[in-house]
Design a protein around this motif. Structure first.
Motif, mmCIF file in Angstrom:
data_model
loop_
_atom_site.group_PDB
_atom_site.id
_atom_site.type_symbol
_atom_site.label_atom_id
_atom_site.label_comp_id
_atom_site.label_asym_id
_atom_site.label_seq_id
_atom_site.Cartn_x
_atom_site.Cartn_y
_atom_site.Cartn_z
ATOM 1 N N ALA A 37 0.839 -1.197 0.000
ATOM 2 C CA ALA A 37 0.000 0.000 0.000
ATOM 3 C C ALA A 37 0.876 1.249 0.000
ATOM 4 N N ILE A 38 0.377 2.272 -0.652
ATOM 5 C CA ILE A 38 1.080 3.555 -0.666
ATOM 6 C C ILE A 38 0.863 4.205 0.691
ATOM 7 N N GLN A 39 1.959 4.449 1.378
ATOM 8 C CA GLN A 39 1.865 5.088 2.692
ATOM 9 C C GLN A 39 1.972 6.601 2.560
ATOM 10 N N ASN A 40 2.848 7.049 1.667
ATOM 11 C CA ASN A 40 3.050 8.480 1.486
ATOM 12 C C ASN A 40 3.453 8.741 0.041
ATOM 13 N N LEU A 41 2.957 9.831 -0.521
ATOM 14 C CA LEU A 41 3.308 10.219 -1.882
ATOM 15 C C LEU A 41 3.589 11.707 -1.901
ATOM 16 N N ASP A 42 4.779 12.067 -2.364
ATOM 17 C CA ASP A 42 5.148 13.469 -2.552
ATOM 18 C C ASP A 42 5.449 13.633 -4.038
ATOM 19 N N ARG A 43 4.405 13.995 -4.793
ATOM 20 C CA ARG A 43 4.529 14.091 -6.245
ATOM 21 C C ARG A 43 5.562 15.130 -6.644
ATOM 22 N N GLU A 44 5.597 16.243 -5.947
ATOM 23 C CA GLU A 44 6.539 17.315 -6.301
ATOM 24 C C GLU A 44 7.984 16.896 -6.113
ATOM 25 N N ALA A 45 8.265 16.107 -5.061
ATOM 26 C CA ALA A 45 9.626 15.620 -4.816
ATOM 27 C C ALA A 45 9.919 14.338 -5.598
ATOM 28 N N GLY A 46 8.870 13.734 -6.166
ATOM 29 C CA GLY A 46 9.052 12.493 -6.908
ATOM 30 C C GLY A 46 9.332 11.308 -6.005
ATOM 31 N N GLU A 47 8.767 11.328 -4.790
ATOM 32 C CA GLU A 47 9.018 10.273 -3.807
ATOM 33 C C GLU A 47 7.729 9.575 -3.409
ATOM 34 N N VAL A 48 7.842 8.259 -3.220
ATOM 35 C CA VAL A 48 6.719 7.475 -2.741
ATOM 36 C C VAL A 48 7.231 6.512 -1.676
ATOM 37 N N THR A 49 6.410 6.276 -0.672
ATOM 38 C CA THR A 49 6.717 5.281 0.358
ATOM 39 C C THR A 49 5.664 4.194 0.251
ATOM 40 N N MET A 73 9.867 0.530 -10.426
ATOM 41 C CA MET A 73 8.926 1.639 -10.367
ATOM 42 C C MET A 73 9.540 2.917 -10.925
ATOM 43 N N THR A 74 10.799 3.183 -10.600
ATOM 44 C CA THR A 74 11.437 4.404 -11.110
ATOM 45 C C THR A 74 11.642 4.333 -12.619
ATOM 46 N N GLN A 75 11.736 3.130 -13.165
ATOM 47 C CA GLN A 75 11.865 2.977 -14.619
ATOM 48 C C GLN A 75 10.516 3.135 -15.322
ATOM 49 N N GLU A 76 9.458 2.605 -14.726
ATOM 50 C CA GLU A 76 8.158 2.582 -15.388
ATOM 51 C C GLU A 76 7.290 3.804 -15.119
ATOM 52 N N ILE A 77 7.533 4.490 -14.012
ATOM 53 C CA ILE A 77 6.723 5.669 -13.688
ATOM 54 C C ILE A 77 7.667 6.865 -13.605
ATOM 55 N N PRO A 78 7.762 7.632 -14.678
ATOM 56 C CA PRO A 78 8.761 8.706 -14.759
ATOM 57 C C PRO A 78 8.642 9.783 -13.684
ATOM 58 N N GLU A 79 7.453 9.983 -13.127
ATOM 59 C CA GLU A 79 7.291 11.001 -12.083
ATOM 60 C C GLU A 79 7.942 10.596 -10.768
ATOM 61 N N ILE A 80 8.256 9.312 -10.612
ATOM 62 C CA ILE A 80 8.836 8.809 -9.366
ATOM 63 C C ILE A 80 10.344 8.646 -9.528
ATOM 64 N N ASP A 81 11.080 9.366 -8.693
ATOM 65 C CA ASP A 81 12.545 9.294 -8.686
ATOM 66 C C ASP A 81 13.064 8.431 -7.547
ATOM 67 N N THR A 82 12.335 8.440 -6.425
ATOM 68 C CA THR A 82 12.789 7.737 -5.224
ATOM 69 C C THR A 82 11.639 6.928 -4.646
#
Length: 123
Positions: A37-49, A73-82
């Motif tokens: 489950a997604i615990q935290n998402l910071d779209r602007e920073a490109g980070e997901v937990t 995930m970082t390869q398939e979803i370009p908005e996510i860096d970390t």
């Protein structure tokens, strides 16, 4: 207000894409009694937990699953860096690190003395 609404819509769309990514690429998590489950998402920073739960907590393979999630995930979803991923145990993303919990074995009740020892080595 419209900017806030657009940000909320973009966050929800990205959450949905991440959830679909997890279901599509890691069906074994749910098949083996675990959850992601997604615990935290910071779209602007490109980070997901991502929190792995259920059978993933204490599973010896969860560190490999976490590495695969981070890499793919970082390869398939370009908005996510970390990607931060955790099993919810005190050992964090290291799965069974620190020996806080051992995996359960169906049908093994253990008598308390050698319950977590496993089979004796043949040498």
């Amino acid at each position: 207000m419209s900017t806030e609404s657009a940000d909320t819509d973009a966050d929800e769309e990205l959450r949905e894409r991440i959830s679909n990514f997890l279901r599509r690429n890691f069906p074994q998590i749910q098949m083996h009694g675990g959850s992601a489950a997604i615990q935290n998402l910071d779209r602007e920073a490109g980070e997901v937990t991502v929190m792995l739960g259920g059978a993933c907590s204490g599973c010896g393979i969860s560190p490999m699953t976490i590495q695969a999630i981070k890499s793919r995930m970082t390869q398939e979803i370009p908005e996510i860096d970390t990607v931060h991923a955790d099993t919810g145990m005190d050992g964090g993303s290291e799965g069974m690190a620190g020996g806080q919990m051992s995996p359960s074995f169906p049908g093994h009740e253990g008598d308390g003395d050698d319950a977590d020892e496993g089979p004796e080595a043949p040498f």
